[in-house]
Motif scaffolding. Structure first.
Motif, mmCIF file in Angstrom:
data_model
loop_
_atom_site.group_PDB
_atom_site.id
_atom_site.type_symbol
_atom_site.label_atom_id
_atom_site.label_comp_id
_atom_site.label_asym_id
_atom_site.label_seq_id
_atom_site.Cartn_x
_atom_site.Cartn_y
_atom_site.Cartn_z
ATOM 1 N N THR B 260 23.557 -9.806 -57.389
ATOM 2 C CA THR B 260 24.941 -9.054 -57.431
ATOM 3 C C THR B 260 25.642 -9.425 -58.803
ATOM 4 N N TRP B 263 26.451 -6.234 -60.903
ATOM 5 C CA TRP B 263 27.179 -5.167 -60.288
ATOM 6 C C TRP B 263 28.422 -4.793 -60.638
ATOM 7 N N LYS B 285 21.385 1.052 -54.709
ATOM 8 C CA LYS B 285 21.194 1.602 -53.141
ATOM 9 C C LYS B 285 19.641 1.640 -53.036
ATOM 10 N N LEU B 287 20.873 -1.348 -50.242
ATOM 11 C CA LEU B 287 21.373 -2.599 -50.402
ATOM 12 C C LEU B 287 19.970 -3.728 -50.371
ATOM 13 N N PRO B 298 24.657 -4.283 -44.243
ATOM 14 C CA PRO B 298 24.564 -2.884 -45.075
ATOM 15 C C PRO B 298 25.363 -1.606 -44.593
ATOM 16 N N THR B 324 29.355 1.522 -50.276
ATOM 17 C CA THR B 324 28.861 0.434 -50.995
ATOM 18 C C THR B 324 29.970 -0.600 -51.708
ATOM 19 N N TRP B 327 29.749 -3.431 -49.621
ATOM 20 C CA TRP B 327 29.061 -4.574 -49.836
ATOM 21 C C TRP B 327 29.364 -5.292 -50.915
#
Lengths: 434, 528
Positions: B260, B263, B285, B287, B298, B324, B327
């Protein structure tokens, strides 16, 4: 006299009062707190709009409180007294408030009046003799009736006793009250109040019935019996002797140790048993005090203290119940020797049994006692490995064990049936009330 | 006794159903029967009963036993505390001054003294309700106290024998208690214990026992917890992952981070003269499985349904997230927060600044949580510096008290919290109940000036028109006794408000505090 916390807590009527009293022994609970040479007082904010007014007569330890509690002393009295012992600085040395002065003065006046009345009373002996004869006749009739009642029970068997209704016992007891034999009425009541779920109710019921029967038989031939036994029987029937008369008799002078106190509620009457021991004469004594409903019970005998005093004993084959004739002064609580072991207690008890079959409670001091558990029961072992049972009613077991640590101690007890209820113990040369 | 037993049995049947001749009697009584026996069966029976009763009573002996007695208490090795100290302790117990009790016992332990025998039962009883006192209790109850505790099952919490027994045979709650005790004393031993029984326990028990490992959690637990992530039970896996997320060095956190860290990116835009930098989220996408296996949920709806936090700020934050964003919210809640600015090669203040200046503020509660989870002090310091701005952003959550709570939770992890003590005193002006809620964060004796300032604020309030009794509840004010030095007693007369009403309120509000301080002074005097 310097009060200790233990001594004040010994005045408490029950465990819940002790707890509540301790909670109230804080300055914040009291709106006012004062002390004078003869009294202690305070105002405690309770649930009502006005604070409760609590006062203590320090001269002969009496309590008064405006709270509605029927317990005596109430939690406010105990709390105030405890606070005084913990933090005397909280109490201002001031002039007595009006409500305190009024009560304290009144108490003084009452005592004075009592003395005066006593001296003024001239008994009418003729009328007295007449009354005694009339009562005797009533008791004789009652005794005849109750003898038949006992025999009926024995004929039909005690197996039905647990199924009898409370009315069955109450009716018989009431008949004895009518016959002016309240002592017999009490014996019948205790038969009715027996725990018929206990393992040995059969033996206890027969013992009680037998003692009742012996009192009845004794009364029927009272004139033929020795004087001491006559006194026992009169006492069993419920004949009281006037305290004033008794106090004219010679007393027993000694250093009396107040070993402990038991307070029980019997209907509307508070019964207080004070157990004493005279060091020089090795004589035990029981001083009984009674109070009806909200009457104040005498608290002048403080467990754990000792006094030089003269006691007069009620006549009987084994003198035990006594009256305080004269209190001379407070003395230090001395180290005291007791029975060496249970064997010695047995021997004395055997002698007592030959003198009177009605022994109910008896105090003892026994040396070298070790408390220990065995199969859910706590036992009291002596130096010769003989054991007696600790009374299941005893609620200070952990305190006792904390002092003993499993080591032997000299202890004082009240014997009731085959169990022993501890009153106190000697620990590091001090007598401590349990 | 046997004669009496026979008579008792006969009495149950009644004279109508048996004859005296059937009764076994002592020889002496039997011989005298002829002298007084009559034709009245009941009379004869009662006379015999009377004789046998006295015969049995007079001959009654106390039984002799051979059983061995429990060992008595050993001789004491500690000195007994003074009579005065005993009286002070008695008052502390009666007044239920738990704070002072701990102080008193610690002083006693420091002086190598033990409590008086008479107070042992009451103290052991008090200890039942206060597990935090156990260690110090063991130091002051002496041999007598240990002996007594072994005798009473209610006080077995002090006994070491109880610990082993309860672990093997106790109920779940008892086992948890014992495991926690061991975990605090010897973390490795607690690990051994749970591993020994792991295969034989059911899922619920495993999950419950594992929760105890939050105490003294360290990287030494990581291999065991990592293994537990493969357990059949989801409940167990959840507890294990929650624990692993508290370990910044765990492989679980590394796996999540590796997946991650890219991200969150910095996006630079604009011309050379007006260069702009902003945060952007690039979330792939679907997850990745590795994150799902690491406990990241998710499904947004499922996450919201299972979101158990009662904190309205967190609820407000997650409700404002898209799928998202949910997440990354979960990821940000578990990754040490300082890792984000490090990854972006910016300082923490700049990173937090980005979150304040755009609509990513909803991730701030997650970062608060992660700061607390990992005790990330630099990050916490930055958050506290801009807390006024943050609290404005949290306004829509309509949770002012919780916002103050977040602040003091952060302060609590700082090694040097004294600088915020004055800040706490400001709560006395308006948010009294919050002041008393966060007192324990400043758990040390306050300097005199601060102590006097606090009392003056209370005195001022007593005199003001905005006085509310419930704010100055004497029980709340009493809590201050733990923090105020007893020297404030000397200043007491000068603190009292002047007006009659103010004086009366002050006396009422501080009555319990005064009592506690007086007792605290007595404790100090006893041990000085």
């Amino acid at each position: 006299m310097t009060w200790t916390e233990e001594q004040i807590l010994a005045l408490s009527p029950d465990a819940s009062s002790t707890k509540s009293g301790k909670d109230l022994a804080k300055p914040t609970k009291w709106v006012t707190a004062g002390v004078s040479g003869r009294a202690l007082w305070g105002e405690c904010q309770g649930s009502g709009s006005l604070p409760y007014r609590t006062q203590i007569d320090l001269r002969d330890t009496a309590f008064k409180c405006t709270c509605p509690s029927r317990k005596f002393p109430c939690k406010h009295g105990l709390g105030l007294f405890l606070l005084y012992v913990h933090q005397p600085v909280v109490f201002k040395q001031v002039e007595e408030a009006d409500w305190v002065k009024e009560w304290i003065d009144k108490r003084g006046d009452k005592l004075q009046k009592k003395v005066e009345t006593k001296t003024e009373d001239i008994p009418d002996t003729k009328a007295q003799a007449k009354r005694i004869e009339a009562r005797k006749a009533k008791v004789e009739a009652g005794v005849e009736e109750i003898e038949l009642w006992i025999k009926d029970l024995i004929r039909n068997g005690l197996i039905t006793a647990p199924d009898k209704s409370p009315k069955f016992w109450q009716t018989a007891a009431s008949r004895m009250v009518d016959a002016q034999a309240p002592g017999l009425a009490n014996m019948i009541r205790s038969l009715g109040e027996l725990n018929y779920f206990s393992d040995n109710w059969q033996s206890l019921a027969l013992q009680q019935l037998t003692k009742l029967y012996l009192a009845v038989q004794g009364f029927k031939r009272i004139d033929t019996l020795p004087e001491a036994l006559q006194a026992d029987i009169r006492s069993m029937i419920g004949w009281t002797q006037k305290a004033e008369e008794l106090k004219t008799a010679d007393g027993l002078h000694d250093h009396w140790l107040v070993l402990g106190r038991q307070t029980e509620q019997e209907g509307d009457i508070t019964v207080q048993r004070n157990w004493l021991y005279g060091v020089k004469n090795q004589q035990f004594a029981l001083i009984l005090n009674f109070a009806y409903r909200t009457q104040t019970v005498d608290l002048s005998l403080v467990p754990g203290t000792a006094m030089e005093a003269e006691l007069v004993f009620y006549p009987g084959s084994i003198p035990l119940r006594a009256l305080l004739k004269e209190r001379i002064r407070t003395v230090e609580f001395p180290e005291t020797a007791g029975f060496a072991d249970w064997q010695a207690v047995s021997q004395v008890y055997a002698t007592q049994c030959t003198l009177s079959p009605w022994i109910h409670q008896w105090p003892v001091i026994v040396e070298n006692i070790t408390v220990f558990p065995q199969e859910k029961q706590w036992l009291l072992k002596d130096s010769g490995n003989r054991v007696a049972m600790l009374d299941k009613k005893f609620d200070k077991l952990w305190k006792l064990l904390a002092y003993s640590g499993g080591h032997p101690l000299t202890m004082s007890f009240v014997r009731e049936d085959d169990c022993f209820l501890p009153l106190g113990l000697w620990f590091k040369q001090r007598y401590l009330v349990l | 006794m046997e004669f009496w037993e026979q008579i008792t049995k006969a009495s149950l049947l009644g004279t109508a159903r048996h004859t005296i001749a059937e009764l076994p009697l002592p020889a002496a009584i039997k011989q005298s029967l002829g002298e007084w026996e009559s034709t009245d069966k009941e009379e004869n029976f009662l006379k015999i009963a009377a004789l046998v009763m006295n015969y049995a009573n007079a001959g009654k002996e106390f039984p002799q036993i051979q059983a061995s007695l429990p060992k008595p208490s050993e001789p004491e090795t500690l000195a007994l505390c003074s009579r005065e100290a005993t009286e002070v302790l008695r008052r502390i117990i009666y007044d239920k001054q738990d704070d002072l009790l701990e102080l008193f016992l610690q002083e006693l332990a420091r002086n190598n003294q033990r409590i008086s025998e008479e107070l042992i039962p009451e103290l052991l009883e008090t200890g039942k309700e206060h597990p935090e006192l156990k260690p110090v209790l063991l130091k002051v109850i002496g041999k007598r106290g240990e002996w007594l505790a072994d005798l009473n099952p209610d006080w077995a919490y002090l006994s070491s024998i109880f610990t082993e027994d309860a672990w093997h045979t106790g109920k779940l709650e008892e086992r948890k208690e014992v495991l926690e005790k061991i975990r605090r004393q010897d973390p490795a031993k607690a690990r051994e214990w749970i591993q020994e029984v792991w295969k034989t326990e059911n899922a619920n028990t495993k999950a419950a026992l594992l929760q105890v490992f939050v105490n003294n959690l360290s990287m030494a637990d990581e291999p065991m917890l990592e293994e537990m992530l493969t357990d059949k039970s989801q409940k167990v896996r959840e507890v294990a992952s929650k624990l692993l997320y508290q370990l910044a060095g765990s492989r679980l956190i590394s796996r999540v981070w590796e997946e991650t860290k890219s991200w969150v990116v910095l996006k630079k835009s604009g011309s050379l003269l007006s260069k702009k930098t902003r945060l952007e989220l690039h979330i792939p996408k679907p997850l990745p499985d590795i994150l799902i296996h690491s406990g990241i949920e998710p499904n947004r709806d499922k996450f919201l349904k299972e979101f158990t936090s009662r904190n309205p700020i967190q609820k407000w934050a997650v409700n404002g997230c898209t799928e998202t964003e949910i997440w990354i919210y979960q990821v940000m809640s578990v990754i040490p927060p300082s890792w984000w600015p490090e990854q972006l090669k910016i300082d923490t203040a700049t990173f937090v600044g980005f979150l304040l200046n755009n609509d990513y503020s909803k991730f701030l509660p997650a970062l608060f949580g992660a700061s607390l989870l990992h005790k990330d002090i630099p990050f916490a310091n930055v958050l506290l510096k801009v807390f006024a701005d943050i609290s404005k952003l949290f306004k829509p959550a309509k949770a002012d008290a919780e916002v103050v709570g977040l602040k003091y939770e952060l302060i609590n992890i700082l090694p040097d919290k004294q600088t915020y003590l004055e800040d706490l005193l400001n709560l006395l002006d308006n948010d009294n109940y919050l002041f008393y809620s966060y007192l324990q964060i400043f758990d040390y004796e306050w300097p005199m000036p601060v102590a006097i300032k606090a009392l003056k604020k209370i005195a001022e309030k007593c005199s003001s028109n905005q006085y509310y009794y419930y704010y100055y509840d004497a029980r709340q004010v009493q809590k201050l006794s733990h923090y105020l030095p007893v020297q404030v007693l000397r200043e007491w007369p000068s603190l009292e408000p002047s007006g009659e009403i103010g004086k009366a309120r002050w006396q009422q509000a501080t009555a319990l505090l005064l009592n506690s301080l007086d007792l605290k002074k007595r404790v100090n005097d006893v041990f000085s």
